[in-house]
Motif scaffolding. Structure first.
Motif, short mmCIF file in Angstrom:
data_model
loop_
_atom_site.label_atom_id
_atom_site.label_comp_id
_atom_site.label_asym_id
_atom_site.label_seq_id
_atom_site.Cartn_x
_atom_site.Cartn_y
_atom_site.Cartn_z
N MET A 238 42.94 35.77 36.84
CA MET A 238 43.35 36.94 37.62
C MET A 238 44.59 37.63 37.03
O MET A 238 44.85 38.79 37.33
CB MET A 238 43.60 36.54 39.07
N ARG A 239 45.33 36.95 36.19
CA ARG A 239 46.49 37.60 35.55
C ARG A 239 46.05 38.61 34.50
O ARG A 239 46.87 39.42 34.04
CB ARG A 239 47.42 36.54 34.97
N ASP A 240 44.80 38.56 34.13
CA ASP A 240 44.18 39.59 33.28
C ASP A 240 43.60 40.65 34.21
O ASP A 240 42.76 40.35 35.05
CB ASP A 240 43.09 38.95 32.43
N ASP A 241 44.04 41.89 34.07
CA ASP A 241 43.68 42.90 35.07
C ASP A 241 42.23 43.34 35.00
O ASP A 241 41.81 44.21 35.78
CB ASP A 241 44.63 44.10 35.03
N ARG A 242 41.42 42.76 34.14
CA ARG A 242 39.98 43.01 34.18
C ARG A 242 39.28 42.21 35.26
O ARG A 242 38.13 42.48 35.60
CB ARG A 242 39.35 42.67 32.83
N PHE A 243 39.96 41.19 35.80
CA PHE A 243 39.31 40.27 36.72
C PHE A 243 39.60 40.64 38.18
O PHE A 243 40.72 41.03 38.53
CB PHE A 243 39.74 38.84 36.44
N TRP A 244 38.56 40.48 38.98
CA TRP A 244 38.61 40.65 40.43
C TRP A 244 38.11 39.35 41.06
O TRP A 244 37.48 38.53 40.39
CB TRP A 244 37.72 41.80 40.88
N VAL A 245 38.34 39.21 42.37
CA VAL A 245 37.82 38.03 43.07
C VAL A 245 37.39 38.44 44.47
O VAL A 245 37.98 39.34 45.09
CB VAL A 245 38.88 36.91 43.12
N LYS A 246 36.34 37.79 44.94
CA LYS A 246 35.89 37.96 46.32
C LYS A 246 36.45 36.82 47.16
O LYS A 246 36.22 35.65 46.84
CB LYS A 246 34.37 37.99 46.41
N VAL A 247 37.16 37.18 48.23
CA VAL A 247 37.65 36.15 49.15
C VAL A 247 36.64 35.92 50.27
O VAL A 247 36.98 35.58 51.39
CB VAL A 247 39.06 36.48 49.69
N SER A 248 35.37 36.10 49.94
CA SER A 248 34.28 35.57 50.75
C SER A 248 34.22 34.06 50.53
O SER A 248 34.81 33.53 49.59
CB SER A 248 32.96 36.21 50.29
N GLY A 249 33.52 33.37 51.41
CA GLY A 249 33.21 31.98 51.16
C GLY A 249 34.27 30.97 51.56
O GLY A 249 34.21 29.82 51.10
N MET A 250 35.23 31.34 52.42
CA MET A 250 36.12 30.28 52.93
C MET A 250 35.29 29.19 53.60
O MET A 250 35.65 28.00 53.55
CB MET A 250 37.14 30.86 53.91
N VAL B 138 41.11 42.44 44.88
CA VAL B 138 40.47 41.48 45.77
C VAL B 138 39.64 42.24 46.79
O VAL B 138 40.08 43.26 47.32
CB VAL B 138 41.52 40.61 46.50
N VAL B 139 38.42 41.75 47.05
CA VAL B 139 37.56 42.32 48.09
C VAL B 139 37.06 41.20 48.99
O VAL B 139 37.12 40.02 48.63
CB VAL B 139 36.38 43.13 47.50
N TRP B 140 36.55 41.59 50.16
CA TRP B 140 36.12 40.62 51.17
C TRP B 140 34.66 40.87 51.54
O TRP B 140 34.20 42.02 51.57
CB TRP B 140 36.98 40.76 52.42
N GLY B 141 33.94 39.80 51.84
CA GLY B 141 32.59 39.92 52.37
C GLY B 141 32.27 38.73 53.25
O GLY B 141 32.92 37.68 53.16
N ASN B 142 31.25 38.87 54.09
CA ASN B 142 30.93 37.77 55.01
C ASN B 142 29.80 36.87 54.51
O ASN B 142 29.52 35.83 55.11
CB ASN B 142 30.59 38.31 56.41
N ASP B 143 29.11 37.26 53.41
CA ASP B 143 28.07 36.44 52.79
C ASP B 143 26.85 36.26 53.70
O ASP B 143 26.08 35.32 53.53
CB ASP B 143 28.63 35.08 52.37
N TRP B 144 26.66 37.14 54.67
CA TRP B 144 25.47 37.08 55.53
C TRP B 144 24.23 37.19 54.67
O TRP B 144 24.21 37.93 53.70
CB TRP B 144 25.52 38.24 56.54
N PRO B 145 23.15 36.48 55.01
CA PRO B 145 22.97 35.50 56.09
C PRO B 145 23.26 34.05 55.67
O PRO B 145 22.62 33.14 56.16
CB PRO B 145 21.50 35.68 56.45
#
Length: 279
Positions: A186-198, A226-233
């Motif tokens: 993530m320190r490389d600005d090409r990378f993103w992460v989804k904070v889905s899946g807790m 960073v983006v968020w999703g619920n991972d439904w279903p």
């Protein structure tokens, strides 16, 4: 009291399954859903939760036939976008067609239960053809891939989105090697992460108090990617199926200010998926 989401809030990770009478499951699929999860159910869920935008991620149960995902996006062309599953030798004409109907990236699975793993050099080769369209790669895999594939992923000419907090094991704590590997990427600005899946990385169950610090750290340190999703279903879910409203309410615990939630749910998805650009 339920969390009030900002205008234009996005569910950046979910799926549709079937209906199988119209969109049959792939004969080579590594899993077949017990029941369909059609677009109408997704629309109703998002609308009820206050999620006005959405990114539908093609599921491996449909293989490379992205028709069900394309159909879900077609009904809401300004506010829904899609991520495809594709072979790396896909024709440029098909890439352009998918771009025109709302696709914005290609997902590659490196989880053992999802079958064939595409050679990473082939993935990077495809990325060069995605760059002119402004697409990205989406990578889903076991935590070890963050170390094993990192050198290759850093060669990507397009953004790389890591799914589900890198699938780290929350029980191992914030200082574990796998999470450190994710932070290094993530320190490389090409990378993103989804904070889905807790709900996938937890070892304690809802409200996922062991997993929350991972999402909170990523949002605090890399809030513009960073983006968020619920991972439904919630396909192939090992634990209890999450409560959808609880997942939304937990956003306030990982993105504790209105400014953080605005970036997480509105500004960042808009940058990555470009809602409303295909008028």
């Amino acid at each position: 009291m339920n969390l009030t989401l900002p205008m234009g809030a996005c569910n950046a990770h979910c799926h549709v399954f079937g209906p199988r009478e119209r969109f049959p499951y792939a004969t080579e699929a590594t899993f077949i859903p017990a029941k369909d999860a059609p677009k109408e159910a997704l629309y109703a869920l998002n609308d009820g939760l206050g999620l006005q935008r959405c990114v539908v991620v093609q599921s491996s149960c449909h293989g490379f036939d992205n028709s069900a995902t394309e159909d879900a996006v077609a009904m809401r062309p300004q506010s829904y976008r899609a991520i495809a599953l594709l072979p790396t030798d896909i024709a440029d004409t098909e890439l352009r067609r998918l771009d025109a109907v709302g696709f914005r990236g290609v997902r590659f699975n490196y989880m053992s239960h999802l079958g064939h793993h595409t050679p990473i050099d082939d993935v990077i080769g495809l990325a060069a053809r995605l760059e002119p369209m402004g697409w990205h790669l989406q990578i889903h895999g076991s935590p070890s891939l963050l170390t094993d594939l990192a050198p290759a992923l850093r060669r990507s000419p397009v953004p790389v989105v890591i799914d589900h907090i890198g699938r780290v094991d929350a029980a191992q704590g914030l200082h574990q090697q796998d999470f450190r590997a994710l932070l290094a990427l993530m320190r490389d600005d090409r990378f993103w992460v989804k904070v889905s899946g807790m709900d996938r990385i937890t070892r304690t169950g809802p409200p996922y108090e062991d997993a929350q610090p991972f999402a909170k750290t990523l949002i605090a340190e890399f809030g513009d990617r960073v983006v968020w999703g619920n991972d439904w279903p919630h396909p192939n879910h090992a634990g209890p199926v999450p409560d959808e409203q609880q997942l939304v309410n937990l956003i306030a615990r990982i993105a504790t200010s209105e400014a953080q939630r605005e970036r997480l749910l509105v500004a960042n998805p808009q940058k990555l998926y470009r809602f409303g650009d295909n008028t």
